[in-house]
Design a protein around this motif. Structure first.
Motif, mmCIF file in Angstrom:
data_model
loop_
_atom_site.group_PDB
_atom_site.id
_atom_site.type_symbol
_atom_site.label_atom_id
_atom_site.label_comp_id
_atom_site.label_asym_id
_atom_site.label_seq_id
_atom_site.Cartn_x
_atom_site.Cartn_y
_atom_site.Cartn_z
ATOM 1 N N THR A 1 0.906 -1.397 0.022
ATOM 2 C CA THR A 1 0.087 0.065 -0.069
ATOM 3 C C THR A 1 0.811 1.285 0.052
ATOM 4 O O THR A 1 1.921 1.208 0.856
ATOM 5 N N ALA A 2 0.677 2.185 -0.957
ATOM 6 C CA ALA A 2 1.229 3.428 -0.914
ATOM 7 C C ALA A 2 0.414 4.476 -0.581
ATOM 8 O O ALA A 2 -0.636 4.824 -1.093
ATOM 9 N N TYR A 3 0.813 5.610 0.213
ATOM 10 C CA TYR A 3 0.164 6.683 0.646
ATOM 11 C C TYR A 3 0.850 7.906 0.402
ATOM 12 O O TYR A 3 2.280 8.003 0.233
ATOM 13 N N SER B 1 0.781 11.971 1.323
ATOM 14 C CA SER B 1 0.375 13.117 2.183
ATOM 15 C C SER B 1 1.024 14.597 1.926
ATOM 16 O O SER B 1 2.489 14.361 1.747
ATOM 17 N N THR C 1 -4.234 12.803 3.494
ATOM 18 C CA THR C 1 -3.449 11.382 3.195
ATOM 19 C C THR C 1 -4.275 10.659 2.344
ATOM 20 O O THR C 1 -5.386 10.426 2.437
ATOM 21 N N ARG C 2 -3.735 10.625 1.160
ATOM 22 C CA ARG C 2 -4.371 9.835 -0.085
ATOM 23 C C ARG C 2 -3.896 8.389 -0.250
ATOM 24 O O ARG C 2 -2.461 8.391 -0.289
ATOM 25 N N THR C 3 -4.519 7.521 -0.799
ATOM 26 C CA THR C 3 -3.908 6.245 -1.046
ATOM 27 C C THR C 3 -3.580 6.266 -2.622
ATOM 28 O O THR C 3 -4.316 6.614 -3.554
ATOM 29 N N ALA D 1 -3.162 4.380 -6.239
ATOM 30 C CA ALA D 1 -3.393 3.258 -6.773
ATOM 31 C C ALA D 1 -2.274 2.529 -7.209
ATOM 32 O O ALA D 1 -1.711 3.140 -8.196
ATOM 33 N N ASP E 1 -0.934 -4.596 -6.639
ATOM 34 C CA ASP E 1 -0.734 -4.336 -5.013
ATOM 35 C C ASP E 1 -0.806 -5.669 -4.168
ATOM 36 O O ASP E 1 -0.759 -5.572 -2.988
ATOM 37 N N HIS F 1 2.830 3.020 -9.870
ATOM 38 C CA HIS F 1 1.446 3.917 -9.846
ATOM 39 C C HIS F 1 1.472 4.779 -10.999
ATOM 40 O O HIS F 1 2.401 5.525 -11.413
ATOM 41 N N SER G 1 -4.778 10.414 -10.668
ATOM 42 C CA SER G 1 -3.884 10.308 -9.729
ATOM 43 C C SER G 1 -3.526 11.420 -9.070
ATOM 44 O O SER G 1 -3.526 12.702 -9.559
ATOM 45 N N THR H 1 3.988 0.750 2.741
ATOM 46 C CA THR H 1 3.973 -0.468 3.666
ATOM 47 C C THR H 1 3.689 -1.808 2.857
ATOM 48 O O THR H 1 3.179 -1.937 1.749
#
Length: 325
Positions: free
Chosen positions: A130-132, A134, A148-150, A152, A156, A169, A175, A195
């Motif tokens: 998972t990638a975030y 901020s 904080t945005r996820t 895509a 994954d 990504h 995006s 993470t």
């Protein structure tokens, strides 16, 4: 952990020794001291049993019964704590030192590498990433907040990671990175958090690894050097190239409307030449910071040229508003 375990054992034996003492002693001796009861309690806990002390009386035997159950439970819990503390997954991993932005299948992608150094000897199973993102943003009322945005990811999750996994990504209109430059990210204090979670096949425990990237850790116009190669019919992974970079094309694709093909209208040579020049120019430039402004100018020129051609066609053939794009 060792200090806490030792302290608990000492306090528990003090409590049981005090219980033996107030009940008249553990072994029926009239001149017994508290130290004798504490010593008996400790021998019962450790199951040493020298034979010099043995419980006498109903009360002492009942206390021995409850202390024996307590000792079994405590020993089992302590053994589990020691196992989880010292027998932990020793999985070796690494993240790339930076993130790169380059074109993949005709569109810009932000990529990073995640590798398992142990390879097939200790792979990670059921892996998910998972990638975030901020950064600071300002709403219509001028209030600054830090959402904080996820991000895509193209992929994954994987069954296992035995060598290298490149997380990608796609930077498109959906995006949060679309039309963003290094200057924009620095001004908005952009941060990336990644993470990776999986299951260690030896201990069957969940392993979680994470990394943080700042705005200066994102390099536009670069790609990672290939790590995987075929040697004598076998796939080999060279971790010496894990963080090595090479220049790569990085640009936004020039859009073409479907209306041209549907209406049978030939493409404008000037627009085609401008698009080709733009693609050639930015495919050899290892930085996208300057290409976005130039791309906006080219897109504006294309819109003006299309409007001029549409007006010319409407004048010659009549309005074509009923056609679908």
């Amino acid at each position: 952990v060792t200090v806490e375990m030792t302290a608990y054992i000492f306090i528990a034996n003090l409590v049981f020794g005090w219980a033996y003492w107030i009940s008249g002693g553990c072994c029926g001796e009239e001149d017994a001291y508290f130290w004798d009861d504490f010593n008996f309690s400790f021998q019962t806990f450790t199951t040493v049993g020298y034979g010099a002390l043995s419980p006498e009386g109903v009360t002492a035997n009942v206390l021995v019964f409850f202390q024996g159950i307590h000792n079994i439970l405590v020993t089992t819990i302590f053994a589990g704590v020691v196992f989880t503390k010292f027998i932990r997954p020793r999985w070796k991993f690494m993240f790339s030192d930076c993130m790169v932005v380059h074109n993949v299948r005709g569109a810009p992608h932000m990529c990073l590498r995640f590798g398992c150094i142990d390879g097939t000897y200790n792979p990670l199973l059921n892996v998910s990433a998972t990638a975030y993102l901020s950064r600071s943003e300002t709403d219509e009322d001028g209030f600054k907040f830090f959402p904080t945005r996820t991000l895509a990811l193209e992929t994954d999750s994987k069954y296992s990671v035995q060598a290298v996994w490149t997380l990608q990504h796609r930077i498109d209109e959906a995006s949060p990175m679309f039309n963003r430059t290094s200057e924009d990210m620095q001004e908005s204090t952009t941060h990336f958090h990644v993470t990776v979670m999986g299951i260690d096949p030896v201990t069957e425990e969940t392993v979680c690894k994470m990394i943080h990237y700042g705005s200066l850790d994102v390099l536009f116009g670069y790609n990672f050097v290939d790590q995987v190669s075929w040697v004598d019919g076998h796939v080999t992974t060279d971790f010496a190239n894990f963080n090595k970079l090479k220049p790569a094309p990085c640009y936004y694709p020039v859009r073409k409307r479907k209306a041209r093909a549907a209406r049978g209208t030939p493409a404008d040579p000037a627009a085609e030449a401008a698009a080709a020049h733009h693609q050639l120019l930015h495919s050899n430039r290892p930085n996208i910071d300057h290409s976005i402004s130039e791309l906006k100018e080219i897109a504006e020129e294309e819109r003006e040229e299309e409007a001029r051609l549409a007006k010319k066609r409407n004048t010659k053939y009549g309005s074509m508003d009923g056609l679908d794009d």
